[in-house]
Design an enzyme around this catalytic site. Structure first.
Site, mmCIF file in Angstrom:
data_model
loop_
_atom_site.group_PDB
_atom_site.id
_atom_site.type_symbol
_atom_site.label_atom_id
_atom_site.label_comp_id
_atom_site.label_asym_id
_atom_site.label_seq_id
_atom_site.Cartn_x
_atom_site.Cartn_y
_atom_site.Cartn_z
ATOM 1 N N THR A 21 0.831 -1.209 0.000
ATOM 2 C CA THR A 21 0.000 0.000 0.000
ATOM 3 C C THR A 21 0.863 1.256 0.000
ATOM 4 O O THR A 21 0.435 2.312 -0.462
ATOM 5 C CB THR A 21 -0.934 -0.003 1.220
ATOM 6 O OG1 THR A 21 -1.729 -1.192 1.179
ATOM 7 C CG2 THR A 21 -1.844 1.206 1.251
ATOM 8 N N TYR A 72 4.025 -12.146 5.812
ATOM 9 C CA TYR A 72 2.888 -11.785 4.970
ATOM 10 C C TYR A 72 2.770 -12.827 3.870
ATOM 11 O O TYR A 72 3.608 -12.876 2.957
ATOM 12 C CB TYR A 72 3.124 -10.394 4.389
ATOM 13 C CG TYR A 72 1.982 -9.799 3.592
ATOM 14 C CD1 TYR A 72 0.720 -10.373 3.566
ATOM 15 C CD2 TYR A 72 2.182 -8.632 2.863
ATOM 16 C CE1 TYR A 72 -0.318 -9.812 2.846
ATOM 17 C CE2 TYR A 72 1.150 -8.051 2.139
ATOM 18 C CZ TYR A 72 -0.090 -8.648 2.126
ATOM 19 O OH TYR A 72 -1.111 -8.084 1.409
ATOM 20 N N LYS A 93 0.127 -12.378 8.710
ATOM 21 C CA LYS A 93 -0.912 -11.755 7.894
ATOM 22 C C LYS A 93 -1.223 -12.671 6.726
ATOM 23 O O LYS A 93 -0.344 -13.016 5.938
ATOM 24 C CB LYS A 93 -0.497 -10.381 7.371
ATOM 25 C CG LYS A 93 -1.599 -9.756 6.491
ATOM 26 C CD LYS A 93 -1.209 -8.417 5.905
ATOM 27 C CE LYS A 93 -2.345 -7.885 5.021
ATOM 28 N NZ LYS A 93 -2.010 -6.588 4.381
#
EC number: 4.3.3.7
Length: 311
Positions: free
Chosen positions: A49, A137, A165
């Protein structure tokens, strides 16, 4: 090392840019305060992001060194430290460790499409090279490599891993990690298309590692509270269903195109996307602005940009 669990909303922050394309550190400070004031537990700076793949090494190091100075102790600062190979990742993690980071999030190196056994070894090699708390992740849509829960549970035996995550669609995988009582905070992506938020939280997940918190931080704080009492599940349901249009909008374009475009339009100091990505315009942006108005986020957060006034 004490393994402190992070619970609640873990926001993957955008990277704000000045008009000349340089990093806007004043905006960074404002955005971090916005998160802290609205209950965010931790931020991930320079995740996908944060347009990390388009930042130079010099920029990445400058962002770590400068933003870590903004910590107040109320919110944990993690940094995206994935490199294009094992040693580069270790170098980024060590830099973060030496410059004030609370932790680092790492994914498999992109583009190489490494086999699962090799990527498992990569995660363990990185953990062996530092005492900085780490998060894993699992993000196959971006990096191709997809770790099975057997790989994950072996990795999570390493004392440096504190966060998991998940960004697959496999509820069963989340359930297996939680059933095994791995000593990590289990968090999931907030994309409603993946459909992980409801089952992850209902099964005992610790929070969400989210993107929508960039524009609705207090709402994500509510959605991300662990279900420790029955009343939390009720507040979760109301908040989740109410925010569902914004969750879908956040993922209506490859991240962070939609969320960053909307942030700029409501008056948050986001700046533009880094080329070749471009900000949304026209109906695509108006749709997000209408959702902001419908949810009354503009009233809640005091936004009054010309774009909002025109709706």
């Amino acid at each position: 090392m004490t393994r402190e669990k992070i619970e609640g909303s873990f926001v993957a922050l955008i990277t704000p840019f000045n008009k000349d394309g340089s990093t806007d550190f004043g905006a960074f400070r404002s955005l971090l305060k916005f998160q802290e004031d609205n209950g965010t537990s931790a931020v991930l700076i320079m995740g996908s992001t944060g347009e990390v793949s388009m930042l130079s090494q010099k920029e990445r190091e400058a962002i770590i060194a400068e933003t870590s100075r903004y910590k107040t102790g109320k919110m944990k600062f993690f940094y995206g430290c994935t490199g294009n190979n094992t040693q580069t990742t270790i170098d980024y993690v060590r830099f973060a460790r030496d410059n004030g980071a609370d932790g680092a999030i790492i994914a498999a190196p992109a583009y190489i499409c490494g086999p699962e056994a090799d990527i498992e070894e990569y995660f363990l090699d990185v953990a062996d090279a530092t005492d900085l708390p780490l998060g894993l992740y699992n993000n196959p849509p971006r990096v191709k490599t997809d770790l099975h829960w057997d790989n994950l549970l072996r990795i999570f035996k390493h004392p440096n891993y504190v966060i998991h995550k998940e960004s697959t669609t496999r509820v069963g995988q989340v359930a297996q990690v939680l059933k095994a009582r791995a000593d990590v905070s289990v968090m999931c992506c907030d994309s409603p298309n993946l459909g992980l938020v409801v089952p992850t939280m209902s099964l005992g997940g610790h929070g969400t590692a989210n993107m929508t918190g960039n524009i609705a931080p207090a709402e994500l704080t509510t959605i991300s509270k662990p279900w420790t009492t029955p009343d939390v599940s009720v507040s979760f349901r109301d908040a989740y269903l109410g925010l569902l249009p914004m969750l879908h909008y956040s993922y209506s374009a490859i991240n962070p195109v939609a969320i960053k475009s909307l942030m700029k339009a409501v008056g948050l100091p986001a700046g533009d996307l880094r080329k070749p990505l471009k900000n949304l315009e026209g109906e695509a942006l108006l749709k997000g602005l209408r959702i902001v108005k419908e949810l009354e986020l503009d009233k809640k957060y005091g936004w009054s940009s010309p774009e909002l006034k025109a709706i």
